[in-house]
Design a protein around this motif. Structure first.
Motif, PDB file in Angstrom:
ATOM      1  N   THR A  14      58.064  68.855  55.381  1.00 16.13           N
ATOM      2  CA  THR A  14      58.933  69.253  54.417  1.00 16.13           C
ATOM      3  C   THR A  14      59.489  67.974  53.202  1.00 16.13           C
ATOM      4  O   THR A  14      58.695  67.271  52.878  1.00 16.13           O
ATOM      5  N   PHE A  15      59.723  68.152  51.894  1.00 13.95           N
ATOM      6  CA  PHE A  15      59.949  67.455  51.030  1.00 13.95           C
ATOM      7  C   PHE A  15      60.259  65.862  51.279  1.00 13.95           C
ATOM      8  O   PHE A  15      59.120  64.877  51.035  1.00 13.95           O
ATOM      9  N   GLU A  16      60.940  65.369  52.511  1.00 17.85           N
ATOM     10  CA  GLU A  16      60.839  63.980  52.444  1.00 17.85           C
ATOM     11  C   GLU A  16      59.334  63.714  53.746  1.00 17.85           C
ATOM     12  O   GLU A  16      58.701  62.480  53.309  1.00 17.85           O
ATOM     13  N   SER A  17      58.518  64.494  53.697  1.00 17.40           N
ATOM     14  CA  SER A  17      57.652  64.356  55.009  1.00 17.40           C
ATOM     15  C   SER A  17      56.206  64.658  54.447  1.00 17.40           C
ATOM     16  O   SER A  17      54.948  64.244  54.272  1.00 17.40           O
ATOM     17  N   ALA A  18      56.688  65.550  53.311  1.00 20.71           N
ATOM     18  CA  ALA A  18      55.687  66.427  52.769  1.00 20.71           C
ATOM     19  C   ALA A  18      54.294  64.978  52.071  1.00 20.71           C
ATOM     20  O   ALA A  18      53.145  65.252  52.508  1.00 20.71           O
ATOM     21  N   ARG A  19      54.518  64.155  51.948  1.00 16.14           N
ATOM     22  CA  ARG A  19      53.251  63.090  51.228  1.00 16.14           C
ATOM     23  C   ARG A  19      52.339  62.566  52.126  1.00 16.14           C
ATOM     24  O   ARG A  19      51.658  62.307  51.981  1.00 16.14           O
ATOM     25  N   GLY A  20      53.254  61.801  53.274  1.00 17.63           N
ATOM     26  CA  GLY A  20      52.082  61.159  54.029  1.00 17.63           C
ATOM     27  C   GLY A  20      51.566  62.414  55.342  1.00 17.63           C
ATOM     28  O   GLY A  20      50.536  62.290  55.843  1.00 17.63           O
ATOM     29  N   ALA A  21      52.503  63.814  55.054  1.00 16.80           N
ATOM     30  CA  ALA A  21      51.609  64.823  56.084  1.00 16.80           C
ATOM     31  C   ALA A  21      49.626  64.923  54.933  1.00 16.80           C
ATOM     32  O   ALA A  21      48.707  65.343  55.942  1.00 16.80           O
ATOM     33  N   LEU A  22      50.397  64.672  53.769  1.00 18.42           N
ATOM     34  CA  LEU A  22      49.171  65.430  53.141  1.00 18.42           C
ATOM     35  C   LEU A  22      48.219  64.195  53.201  1.00 18.42           C
ATOM     36  O   LEU A  22      47.155  64.591  53.661  1.00 18.42           O
ATOM     37  N   GLU A  23      48.545  62.789  53.574  1.00 18.79           N
ATOM     38  CA  GLU A  23      47.638  62.322  53.528  1.00 18.79           C
ATOM     39  C   GLU A  23      47.044  62.188  54.844  1.00 18.79           C
ATOM     40  O   GLU A  23      45.655  62.144  54.943  1.00 18.79           O
ATOM     41  N   GLN A  24      47.653  62.394  55.833  1.00 17.11           N
ATOM     42  CA  GLN A  24      46.599  62.835  57.376  1.00 17.11           C
ATOM     43  C   GLN A  24      45.842  63.713  57.636  1.00 17.11           C
ATOM     44  O   GLN A  24      44.973  63.971  58.089  1.00 17.11           O
ATOM     45  N   GLY A  25      46.923  65.334  56.723  1.00 15.81           N
ATOM     46  CA  GLY A  25      45.903  66.215  57.213  1.00 15.81           C
ATOM     47  C   GLY A  25      44.415  66.255  55.811  1.00 15.81           C
ATOM     48  O   GLY A  25      43.103  66.875  56.212  1.00 15.81           O
ATOM     49  N   CYS A  26      44.509  65.513  55.009  1.00 17.71           N
ATOM     50  CA  CYS A  26      43.070  65.313  53.655  1.00 17.71           C
ATOM     51  C   CYS A  26      41.701  63.784  54.966  1.00 17.71           C
ATOM     52  O   CYS A  26      41.378  64.362  55.169  1.00 17.71           O
ATOM     53  N   ALA A  27      42.526  63.462  55.978  1.00 20.53           N
ATOM     54  CA  ALA A  27      42.460  62.394  56.218  1.00 20.53           C
ATOM     55  C   ALA A  27      41.535  63.473  57.627  1.00 20.53           C
ATOM     56  O   ALA A  27      39.582  62.640  58.048  1.00 20.53           O
ATOM     57  N   ALA A  28      42.423  64.106  58.129  1.00 14.10           N
ATOM     58  CA  ALA A  28      41.628  65.111  59.232  1.00 14.10           C
ATOM     59  C   ALA A  28      40.626  65.576  58.486  1.00 14.10           C
ATOM     60  O   ALA A  28      39.283  66.216  59.650  1.00 14.10           O
ATOM     61  N   ILE A  29      40.637  65.967  57.744  1.00 16.34           N
ATOM     62  CA  ILE A  29      39.460  67.570  57.227  1.00 16.34           C
ATOM     63  C   ILE A  29      38.563  66.226  56.326  1.00 16.34           C
ATOM     64  O   ILE A  29      37.509  66.888  56.533  1.00 16.34           O
ATOM     65  N   SER A  30      38.700  65.155  55.945  1.00 19.14           N
ATOM     66  CA  SER A  30      37.432  64.149  55.515  1.00 19.14           C
ATOM     67  C   SER A  30      36.646  63.629  56.564  1.00 19.14           C
ATOM     68  O   SER A  30      35.475  63.900  56.382  1.00 19.14           O
ATOM     69  N   ALA A  31      36.800  64.236  57.992  1.00 19.83           N
ATOM     70  CA  ALA A  31      36.413  63.217  59.408  1.00 19.83           C
ATOM     71  C   ALA A  31      35.844  64.969  59.891  1.00 19.83           C
ATOM     72  O   ALA A  31      35.066  64.738  60.988  1.00 19.83           O
ATOM     73  N   GLY A  32      36.209  65.899  59.088  1.00 21.18           N
ATOM     74  CA  GLY A  32      35.054  66.982  59.731  1.00 21.18           C
ATOM     75  C   GLY A  32      36.370  68.271  60.741  1.00 21.18           C
ATOM     76  O   GLY A  32      36.194  68.881  60.771  1.00 21.18           O
ATOM     77  N   GLU A  33      37.541  67.861  60.583  1.00 19.10           N
ATOM     78  CA  GLU A  33      38.492  68.643  61.793  1.00 19.10           C
ATOM     79  C   GLU A  33      38.859  70.042  60.626  1.00 19.10           C
ATOM     80  O   GLU A  33      38.500  69.880  59.200  1.00 19.10           O
ATOM     81  N   THR A  34      38.702  71.086  61.043  1.00 19.33           N
ATOM     82  CA  THR A  34      39.160  72.434  60.542  1.00 19.33           C
ATOM     83  C   THR A  34      40.161  73.123  61.789  1.00 19.33           C
ATOM     84  O   THR A  34      39.734  74.101  60.726  1.00 19.33           O
ATOM     85  N   GLN A  35      40.329  73.024  62.859  1.00 21.56           N
ATOM     86  CA  GLN A  35      41.882  73.587  62.827  1.00 21.56           C
ATOM     87  C   GLN A  35      42.352  72.478  63.167  1.00 21.56           C
ATOM     88  O   GLN A  35      42.247  71.793  63.883  1.00 21.56           O
ATOM     89  N   PHE A  36      43.763  72.972  62.235  1.00 18.75           N
ATOM     90  CA  PHE A  36      45.449  72.026  62.995  1.00 18.75           C
ATOM     91  C   PHE A  36      46.076  73.332  63.755  1.00 18.75           C
ATOM     92  O   PHE A  36      46.703  74.438  63.263  1.00 18.75           O
ATOM     93  N   ASP A  37      46.649  72.258  64.405  1.00 18.73           N
ATOM     94  CA  ASP A  37      47.832  73.206  65.348  1.00 18.73           C
ATOM     95  C   ASP A  37      49.471  72.019  64.919  1.00 18.73           C
ATOM     96  O   ASP A  37      49.735  71.213  64.659  1.00 18.73           O
ATOM     97  N   LEU A  38      50.026  73.518  64.045  1.00 16.50           N
ATOM     98  CA  LEU A  38      50.792  72.824  63.841  1.00 16.50           C
ATOM     99  C   LEU A  38      52.061  72.667  64.740  1.00 16.50           C
ATOM    100  O   LEU A  38      53.371  72.908  64.663  1.00 16.50           O
ATOM    101  N   GLY A  39      51.230  73.329  66.194  1.00 15.58           N
ATOM    102  CA  GLY A  39      52.836  73.482  67.057  1.00 15.58           C
ATOM    103  C   GLY A  39      54.366  72.591  67.422  1.00 15.58           C
ATOM    104  O   GLY A  39      55.367  72.553  68.263  1.00 15.58           O
ATOM    105  N   GLY A  40      53.636  71.055  67.339  1.00 16.31           N
ATOM    106  CA  GLY A  40      55.144  70.204  67.076  1.00 16.31           C
ATOM    107  C   GLY A  40      55.870  69.300  66.003  1.00 16.31           C
ATOM    108  O   GLY A  40      56.754  69.219  65.952  1.00 16.31           O
ATOM    109  N   VAL A  41      55.732  71.084  64.774  1.00 18.91           N
ATOM    110  CA  VAL A  41      56.590  70.803  63.467  1.00 18.91           C
ATOM    111  C   VAL A  41      57.758  71.077  64.164  1.00 18.91           C
ATOM    112  O   VAL A  41      57.494  72.561  63.888  1.00 18.91           O
ATOM    113  N   SER A  42      58.553  70.734  63.627  1.00 19.72           N
ATOM    114  CA  SER A  42      59.998  71.352  63.571  1.00 19.72           C
ATOM    115  C   SER A  42      60.957  71.612  63.096  1.00 19.72           C
ATOM    116  O   SER A  42      61.863  72.452  62.942  1.00 19.72           O
ATOM    117  N   ALA A  43      60.787  70.621  61.900  1.00 20.80           N
ATOM    118  CA  ALA A  43      61.183  71.052  60.282  1.00 20.80           C
ATOM    119  C   ALA A  43      60.679  71.643  59.310  1.00 20.80           C
ATOM    120  O   ALA A  43      59.113  70.921  59.271  1.00 20.80           O
TER     121      ALA A  43
END
Length: 91
Positions: A14-43
């Motif tokens: 969401t708008f409130e969590s976007a910056r943190g989510a962006l940073e987490q995802g960028c770190a994961a991509i930089s570490a080589g992750e290529t598949q993101f499971d969004l099953g825990g996203v409730s909002a």
């Protein structure tokens, strides 16, 4: 079903969590992750779609193919409404 990405622990895209989510995802991509499971996203809102697109751009720049699993239905609908659903491949 894909296993949850241990580097990506999100309960909202969401708008409130976007910056943190962006940073987490960028770190994961930089570490080589290529598949993101969004099953825990409730909002999620349109900011979540923007975050997914930003992750996809970063992965593309790194020569990676990023895919998403368990994308929340409202995110799928928003992506389709904006005409960007084809840019967010799901596995």
């Amino acid at each position: 079903m894909a296993e949850a990405n241990a580097m990506l622990s999100l309960d909202a895209l969401t708008f409130e969590s976007a910056r943190g989510a962006l940073e987490q995802g960028c770190a994961a991509i930089s570490a080589g992750e290529t598949q993101f499971d969004l099953g825990g996203v409730s909002a999620a809102d349109s900011s979540g779609v923007a975050v997914l697109l930003a992750w996809q751009r970063l992965a593309n720049k790194a020569g990676q193919r990023l895919t998403f699993t368990n994308v929340p239905e409202n995110v799928q609908k928003l992506a389709a409404l904006y005409g960007v659903d084809q840019l967010l491949p799901q596995s």
